[in-house]
Design a protein around this motif. Structure first.
Motif, mmCIF file in Angstrom:
data_model
loop_
_atom_site.group_PDB
_atom_site.id
_atom_site.type_symbol
_atom_site.label_atom_id
_atom_site.label_comp_id
_atom_site.label_asym_id
_atom_site.label_seq_id
_atom_site.Cartn_x
_atom_site.Cartn_y
_atom_site.Cartn_z
ATOM 1 N N ALA A 49 -13.088 10.135 32.298
ATOM 2 C CA ALA A 49 -12.885 9.442 33.569
ATOM 3 C C ALA A 49 -14.212 8.929 34.113
ATOM 4 N N ASP A 50 -15.250 9.740 34.013
ATOM 5 C CA ASP A 50 -16.574 9.327 34.488
ATOM 6 C C ASP A 50 -17.081 8.110 33.722
ATOM 7 N N LEU A 51 -16.885 8.093 32.410
ATOM 8 C CA LEU A 51 -17.353 6.955 31.608
ATOM 9 C C LEU A 51 -16.570 5.684 31.901
ATOM 10 N N LEU A 52 -15.298 5.826 32.266
ATOM 11 C CA LEU A 52 -14.491 4.655 32.628
ATOM 12 C C LEU A 52 -14.647 4.282 34.100
ATOM 13 N N ASN A 53 -15.330 5.146 34.846
ATOM 14 C CA ASN A 53 -15.511 4.957 36.291
ATOM 15 C C ASN A 53 -14.167 4.929 37.020
ATOM 16 N N VAL A 54 -13.302 5.869 36.647
ATOM 17 C CA VAL A 54 -12.000 6.026 37.297
ATOM 18 C C VAL A 54 -11.845 7.494 37.683
ATOM 19 N N SER A 55 -10.856 7.770 38.500
ATOM 20 C CA SER A 55 -10.607 9.162 38.878
ATOM 21 C C SER A 55 -9.957 9.902 37.702
ATOM 22 N N ARG A 56 -10.095 11.209 37.700
ATOM 23 C CA ARG A 56 -9.465 12.012 36.660
ATOM 24 C C ARG A 56 -7.940 11.882 36.705
ATOM 25 N N PRO A 57 -7.304 11.900 37.907
ATOM 26 C CA PRO A 57 -5.853 11.712 37.929
ATOM 27 C C PRO A 57 -5.418 10.358 37.338
ATOM 28 N N HIS A 58 -6.204 9.322 37.577
ATOM 29 C CA HIS A 58 -5.869 8.012 36.998
ATOM 30 C C HIS A 58 -5.978 8.069 35.475
ATOM 31 N N LEU A 59 -7.006 8.735 34.969
ATOM 32 C CA LEU A 59 -7.154 8.867 33.526
ATOM 33 C C LEU A 59 -5.977 9.637 32.938
ATOM 34 N N ILE A 60 -5.568 10.723 33.590
ATOM 35 C CA ILE A 60 -4.418 11.503 33.113
ATOM 36 C C ILE A 60 -3.182 10.614 33.040
ATOM 37 N N LYS A 61 -3.002 9.754 34.042
ATOM 38 C CA LYS A 61 -1.872 8.819 34.050
ATOM 39 C C LYS A 61 -1.942 7.883 32.837
ATOM 40 N N LEU A 62 -3.143 7.371 32.527
ATOM 41 C CA LEU A 62 -3.303 6.507 31.356
ATOM 42 C C LEU A 62 -2.946 7.252 30.073
#
Length: 113
Positions: A49-62
């Motif tokens: 998530a940090d490398l994509l510059n998104v929140s962890r919940p957003h990454l989990i959704k992806l």
């Protein structure tokens, strides 16, 4: 090439490291942000998530939507660095394409002259 610290301690720098240091210095001199990441073939969801510059919940959704592959290590999700960089490149490419289309459409409508 050698690196010399304030206490006169010397350290020989391999050519490959010198090349990277030059690139970092040039990027910083031109005002660009620089990130140095240690290579780990599998990243935690927070690291990804940090490398994509998104929140962890957003990454989990992806991950759950199948946008980005992952593996399970026990009860924890891990994202392969290779998959993450591929996803990021594709995402950035799509964003550029959509922005170009939006600009072209705005020009067609006369918003830019």
């Amino acid at each position: 090439m050698k690196l010399v610290a304030d206490n006169v301690e010397e350290m020989t720098i391999p050519d490959s490291v010198l090349h990277v240091l030059r690139q970092v210095a040039q990027a910083m001199a031109s005002g660009k942000n620089v990130s140095i990441v240690t290579y780990n073939p599998e990243l935690t969801t927070q690291q990804a998530a940090d490398l994509l510059n998104v929140s962890r919940p957003h990454l989990i959704k992806l991950l759950e939507q199948g946008e980005l592959p992952y593996i399970m290590v026990g009860t924890h999700r891990r994202v392969k660095f290779e998959d993450l960089t591929k996803y990021k490149q594709e995402r950035d490419s799509k964003r550029r394409q959509l922005l170009d289309e939006l600009i072209a459409e705005s020009q067609d409508l006369g918003f830019y002259e």
